[in-house]
Design an enzyme around this catalytic site. Structure first.
Site, mmCIF file in Angstrom:
data_model
loop_
_atom_site.group_PDB
_atom_site.id
_atom_site.type_symbol
_atom_site.label_atom_id
_atom_site.label_comp_id
_atom_site.label_asym_id
_atom_site.label_seq_id
_atom_site.Cartn_x
_atom_site.Cartn_y
_atom_site.Cartn_z
ATOM 1 C CD GLN A 16 -2.915 1.208 2.345
ATOM 2 O OE1 GLN A 16 -2.859 0.377 3.249
ATOM 3 N NE2 GLN A 16 -3.800 2.188 2.320
ATOM 4 C CG HIS B 150 -6.726 2.624 -2.968
ATOM 5 N ND1 HIS B 150 -5.981 3.144 -1.927
ATOM 6 C CD2 HIS B 150 -5.880 1.809 -3.648
ATOM 7 C CE1 HIS B 150 -4.760 2.669 -1.981
ATOM 8 N NE2 HIS B 150 -4.659 1.840 -3.006
ATOM 9 C CG HIS C 186 -5.861 -1.592 -6.857
ATOM 10 N ND1 HIS C 186 -4.962 -0.773 -7.517
ATOM 11 C CD2 HIS C 186 -5.493 -1.560 -5.550
ATOM 12 C CE1 HIS C 186 -4.091 -0.275 -6.640
ATOM 13 N NE2 HIS C 186 -4.386 -0.746 -5.449
HETATM 14 P P1 5GP Z 1 -1.706 1.035 -3.537
HETATM 15 O O1 5GP Z 1 -0.307 0.619 -3.922
HETATM 16 O O2 5GP Z 1 -1.684 2.013 -2.377
HETATM 17 O O3 5GP Z 1 -2.642 -0.111 -3.311
HETATM 18 O O4 5GP Z 1 -2.301 1.779 -4.799
HETATM 19 C C1 5GP Z 1 -2.125 3.130 -5.059
HETATM 20 C C2 5GP Z 1 -2.379 3.314 -6.533
HETATM 21 O O5 5GP Z 1 -2.535 4.700 -6.775
HETATM 22 C C3 5GP Z 1 -1.234 2.814 -7.435
HETATM 23 O O6 5GP Z 1 -1.715 1.796 -8.311
HETATM 24 C C4 5GP Z 1 -0.795 4.076 -8.186
HETATM 25 O O7 5GP Z 1 -0.474 3.824 -9.536
HETATM 26 C C5 5GP Z 1 -2.000 4.986 -8.048
HETATM 27 N N1 5GP Z 1 -1.696 6.406 -8.046
HETATM 28 C C6 5GP Z 1 -0.652 7.012 -7.381
HETATM 29 N N2 5GP Z 1 -0.687 8.342 -7.589
HETATM 30 C C7 5GP Z 1 -1.765 8.579 -8.402
HETATM 31 C C8 5GP Z 1 -2.313 9.782 -8.965
HETATM 32 O O8 5GP Z 1 -1.850 10.905 -8.748
HETATM 33 N N3 5GP Z 1 -3.412 9.625 -9.763
HETATM 34 C C9 5GP Z 1 -3.969 8.405 -10.011
HETATM 35 N N4 5GP Z 1 -5.046 8.381 -10.817
HETATM 36 N N5 5GP Z 1 -3.490 7.261 -9.489
HETATM 37 C C10 5GP Z 1 -2.392 7.351 -8.695
#
Ligand code: 5GP
Ligand code: ZN
Length: 111
Positions: A93, A99, A101
């Site tokens: 994360q 969030h 996906h």
């Molecule tokens: P995590 O790794 O926390 O589960 O997912 C975070 C997600 O947010 C990642 O897949 C990354 O690509 C996406 N993300 C990071 N910064 C931004 C942004 O500024 N805009 C968008 N649309 N997605 C983002």
């Protein structure tokens, strides 16, 4: 939470490609897609991750899942899609605003 990236997207301070919205959730395209279809579904309210959201507001957590299914249908992958939620840095994360996906449409990389 002005230092939270996804709160800033909810506030319209950071641009995003929004594909679906309700009073309490927002869905937008991941900036670095790991699959042909990669949409993030988030609550507008700040919660650190999905587990924290489910504990604080289970109705909203369920709403995010039904909205994720609507996103998948609208994106043309209603017949097969994956839902991923990272809870904590040890599993990758990187944004500490809950969030989901929504992934599909072909090969899914690294999630
Ligand atoms: P995590 O790794 O926390 O589960 O997912 C975070 C997600 O947010 C990642 O897949 C990354 O690509 C996406 N993300 C990071 N910064 C931004 C942004 O500024 N805009 C968008 N649309 N997605 C983002
Ligand atoms: Zn936030």
């Amino acid at each position: 939470m002005s230092d939270c990236l996804f709160c800033r997207i909810v506030a319209g301070e950071v641009p995003a490609t929004v594909v679906r919205e309700s009073e309490t959730m927002l869905a937008f395209r991941d900036i670095t897609p790991k699959a042909p279809i990669h949409v993030l579904v988030i609550p507008k309210a700040h919660h650190e991750n999905i587990a924290a959201l489910a504990a604080a507001d289970p109705v909203l957590a369920a709403h995010l899942i039904t909205e994720a299914a609507e996103v998948a249908r609208a994106e043309g992958i209603g017949d097969g899609w994956r839902l991923v939620a990272n809870n904590g840095a040890p599993v990758g994360q990187t944004v500490f605003h809950a969030h989901l996906h929504v992934l599909g449409g072909g090969r899914i990389e690294g999630l």
